[in-house]
Design a protein around this motif. Sequence first.
Motif, short mmCIF file in Angstrom:
data_model
loop_
_atom_site.label_atom_id
_atom_site.label_comp_id
_atom_site.label_asym_id
_atom_site.label_seq_id
_atom_site.Cartn_x
_atom_site.Cartn_y
_atom_site.Cartn_z
N SER A 51 0.83 -1.21 0.00
CA SER A 51 0.00 0.00 0.00
C SER A 51 0.86 1.26 0.00
CB SER A 51 -0.95 0.00 1.21
OG SER A 51 -0.22 0.08 2.41
N SER A 52 2.10 1.12 0.50
CA SER A 52 3.01 2.25 0.45
C SER A 52 3.31 2.61 -1.01
CB SER A 52 4.29 1.89 1.19
OG SER A 52 5.19 2.98 1.17
N PHE A 53 3.47 1.57 -1.82
CA PHE A 53 3.66 1.81 -3.26
C PHE A 53 2.37 2.33 -3.89
CE2 PHE A 53 7.69 0.23 -5.06
CZ PHE A 53 8.34 -0.03 -3.87
N ILE A 60 0.60 -2.23 -6.68
CA ILE A 60 1.04 -3.61 -6.61
C ILE A 60 0.16 -4.40 -5.64
CG2 ILE A 60 3.38 -3.02 -7.32
CD1 ILE A 60 4.27 -3.28 -4.48
N PRO A 61 0.07 -5.72 -5.82
CA PRO A 61 -0.93 -6.50 -5.08
C PRO A 61 -0.89 -6.26 -3.57
CG PRO A 61 0.13 -7.86 -6.73
CD PRO A 61 0.83 -6.54 -6.75
N PRO A 62 -2.07 -6.07 -2.98
CA PRO A 62 -2.16 -5.73 -1.56
C PRO A 62 -2.08 -6.95 -0.64
CG PRO A 62 -4.34 -5.77 -2.51
CD PRO A 62 -3.39 -6.13 -3.62
N TYR A 63 -1.45 -8.02 -1.13
CA TYR A 63 -1.47 -9.26 -0.36
C TYR A 63 -0.21 -9.47 0.46
CZ TYR A 63 -5.40 -10.11 -3.40
OH TYR A 63 -6.58 -10.00 -4.05
N ASP A 64 0.71 -8.53 0.42
CA ASP A 64 1.96 -8.75 1.14
C ASP A 64 1.73 -8.80 2.65
OD1 ASP A 64 1.32 -5.99 0.72
OD2 ASP A 64 3.28 -5.43 1.48
N THR A 65 0.91 -7.88 3.18
CA THR A 65 0.66 -7.86 4.62
C THR A 65 0.02 -9.18 5.07
OG1 THR A 65 0.44 -5.48 4.61
CG2 THR A 65 -0.52 -6.64 6.48
N HIS A 92 6.34 -0.55 6.49
CA HIS A 92 7.20 0.01 5.44
C HIS A 92 7.32 1.53 5.56
CE1 HIS A 92 9.48 -0.22 1.77
NE2 HIS A 92 8.76 0.74 1.22
N ASP A 93 6.31 2.16 6.15
CA ASP A 93 6.43 3.60 6.40
C ASP A 93 5.59 3.96 7.61
OD1 ASP A 93 3.69 4.42 5.60
OD2 ASP A 93 4.37 3.76 3.61
N GLY A 94 5.73 5.20 8.05
CA GLY A 94 5.08 5.66 9.27
C GLY A 94 3.57 5.53 9.26
#
Lengths: 238, 843
Positions: A51-53, A60-65, A92-94
């Motif tokens: 989601s940072s990207f 990019i696919p939101p399935y990483d988390t 990945h970010d604040g």
Amino acid sequence: MNFSLSRATLIAEADFVGIAGERAVCDRRGVLYFPELRLLAVSDLHLEKGSSFARRGALIPPYDTGATLLRLQAVIADYQPRIVVSLGDSFHDGGGAERMHQSFRERLEAMMAGRDWFWVAGNHDPDAPADLPGDTVRELAIGSLVFRHEPSKLRVEGEIAGHLHPCARIVQRGRSVRRRCFAGDGGRMIMPAFGAYTGSLNVLDRAYAGLFRLETLVAYMLGAERIFAISSSMLRPG
Amino acid sequence: MTEQPRLAEQNVAVLLPEPFVKWFAAKGWSPRLHQLELLAKARAGQSALLIAPTGAGKTLAGFLPSLTELAKRPRRKPGGAHRGIHTLYISPLKALAVDIERNLGKPVEEIGLPVTIETRTGDTPSHKRQRQKLAPPDILLTTPEQLALLIASAGARRFFEDLRYVVLDELHSLVTSKRGHLLALGLARLRAFVPELQTIGLSATVAEPDELRRWLVSQASPEAMSELIVVTGGAKPDISILDSEERVPWAGHSARYATPEIYREVKRHKTTLLFVNTRSQAELLFQELWRVNEDTLPIALHHGSLDVAQRRRVEKAMGENALRAIVATSTLDLGIDWGDVDLVVHVGAPKGASRLAQRIGRANHRMDEPSKAILIPANRFEVLECRAALDANYLGAQDTPPLVNGGLDVLAQHVLGCACGAPFHADALFDEVRTAAPYVSLDRPTFDRVIDFVATGGYALRNYERYARIRQTKEGLWRVSNPRVAQQYRLNVGTIIEVPALNVRYVQAGSKGAASRGGRVLGKIEEAFLETLTYGDTFMFAGRVLRFEGIRENECFVSNAPGSDAKVPYYGGGKFPLSTYLAEQVRAMLDDPQRWKKLPEQVADWLRFQAEKSVLPKRDDLLIETFPRGNRHYLVAYPFEGRLAHQTLGMLLTRRLDRAGAKPVGFVATDYALAIWSLADMGWMFKNKKPSLAALFDQDMLGDDLEAWFADSWLLKRTFRNCALISGLIEKRHPGKEKSGRQVTVSTDLIYDVLRSHEPDHILLQATRADAATGLLDVSRLAEMLSRIRGRIVHKDLEQISPLAVPIMLEIGKMPVHGEADETLLMDAATLVEEAMGPEMAD
């Protein structure tokens, strides 16, 4: 299956490593477990990298988390640790924690329930994750161990760090294998990145210069079934 | 059509304004029939496809409707409003647009027409682009990518509102790629702006003109087609196959044996154009020619990896007829007009009858004189192929590849482009997109998924609503959610993904420490080849057996693997696979000893020996030979289906043989045959039906085996990367503007893995699989072959290698290195030949 039984089986089969006198299990899934402390350490989850990207236009696919949490859940279920230390760059970010889908947040909170949870501040997430339990710390000292995100320049016995996303490569009997790894020399241990979208950097890269005593450096490479402890003389760059 | 039919002067006068008639007369020319025909059709408001050989005055024909119309248009009053673009010319090559500007400028100036002509390409400076938007030229010469950019800019509708004609040059080469898909969509958009828009397609001869005719016009009414004008072939070309006094090699692609004979021909002609199939062949032939160039004739080299300035110098010299010979690859295939070429030499097999016709068309630009061409087969199978191609050319057979459905990744790019230009309504855009021929069978659910993909990534997990790139307004219009989206789109437009060659860097075995990250660079190798490797695979390059260690940025790391078999073959042959039509011709020729009479004696002898020692396959049979050699067992199959299909077949068969316990070690594929070698005796296994050959070659290999291989193949990950780039999922890298470091990029391989496990039906994976199946693997051709040979497999279990197997056996472990002779890599040809044919035939 009984949890404690499964934990005992796991630990019996696992390879122990010594870090400044403490015994730890190097788990092939990329976590460290200290049985005496009942402490589990995991590093560089980089949750919400997708989601940072997306925020910047690359959807990019939101399935990483989800993928990362699922693996973490499995590890926690196996070891049932009393303490969990997430070694920085947990998000990945604040804004990551804030953006996290409700279902993932619930899954994470369920994992955190009933245990001490430490968010070590990383360069990607220097502040406490929004609306999540757990203690945010710059670093954490327990017994002879120090947990921090970035390995310090000076030699510190008992330092457990992340940040560099180590991997190692070997060439054996006609095959080359490149895997994420733990990198340790008995005094310091750098953990592999756990997140689904995290890349990796060879331990022979110059970014690691000065961090290890090369003669005792071991790369604990993550195999499909187990960890492979590889001495530094066997390692190849790239 | 050597005789130009006379047209009633009256007709000419009606169609052609007077200044044109005078101009033709002053030149001593008369307008050609097809030029007037096209003009008449355009006058009648029709779109048309003009198929004509080079030298037929195609370009002028394409522009006559515009020029005659513009000639009659009243001059713009000083201070009056600027008029929009009248004619848009689109070519696949920047160079071609520049060339047309020059060629068209001449008659415009001589006739004294008040017409402005300008180019707009990636090289056009931004101030000129700005000015073009405010004060457009009458005729704009440009490329598909620039059209996409123009459509995506605000005010596109106004910019194009005066558009009358779109002239599409070299249409046959445009339509077969993703660029063609993008262009077809752009054209549909232009038609939406200007419904009465007319298109004029210019093309070389193609197998299915109707496909192009449909492509040119709106498919709103099903199967609608443009008008068609065909100019048949000029004088019959004079084509011969070099009947060399030298021995034609068994294998290889260099045709080095013929260098002195080629040089003799160069000396006998004014300007010779030498075509080869690959860049490395071009380099090699160029060097060979200079080695024998005792008269220091001006011989030049022209291919795509050469520096642009260097290429322009060669083109200029050609135009001035200052060169005696040019060695070229496909960069000169397209219709750029330069110089007086009186001989075309084609080195290596042409791979397709259409390609041959196109290349031969380069000779003698006056279509009423016969073109002269000589084919130089580089090896014995190529002799058969050249013969077949030659017969096909006389028959006028055509075998251009069939058009495929438009890519969904391209559609995604276009949808975002449309939104950047102006808000759109999904219903209207869907209807519009379906008027483009490549997208005529697109269904609404798929289209909606593409829109969803463009908006939020199209994931089942609806997590990105707030980052939507396009959003629907209350009125139902989709609009860009923020200006940055349009900016990103502009940087990423186009479907050409640079696939650079990678440095092959040697990693010394036993090295350690950070300082030894890389050894010396052995050369450059195409990424396409590396795609077929997995870690640990061995291959031959630069005189060694190397092990593939991985790719890091633009470098391929290898280590020494002495004593191992080179497992994966390097494809040194042409990039174009043998066309289905030619393959069939070659099979027919093998089956028909009568036709061998036309072949050189040494080649006919070779076939006779094959018939004696093994068997020659019948036209529709698949011959499979098995034999031992050294400590290996070999299987050689002769499907003649082209390298891509054979490569896929090889991958799948090795998997199956592995399961059957044959212990396969490696394979090699050529356009004609496939060889697999193993540790176990495959001949014995097949005879005892463990497994049977019928089971081994069963079509079910295209099911699970293909899926399984797909899953962990490099090939699919790279294809996914291309789709991700074209669709705009991730951004293209811009040379010079690349931010280094892992923090700003995420590997498409990791994305692929995550997406594949969480949403295997995602639209981008769907697009990836479709691409891989058609482009990289030739699965459909393999499927046709497997169904054709059912029950027609002929197995010969031999004691030793057969004559027909010699060429592919020589390919094993052979490896061309760019611009470098690789003598040391050649297998011991003499031994193999002697084994196969007996001592009397070996020399």
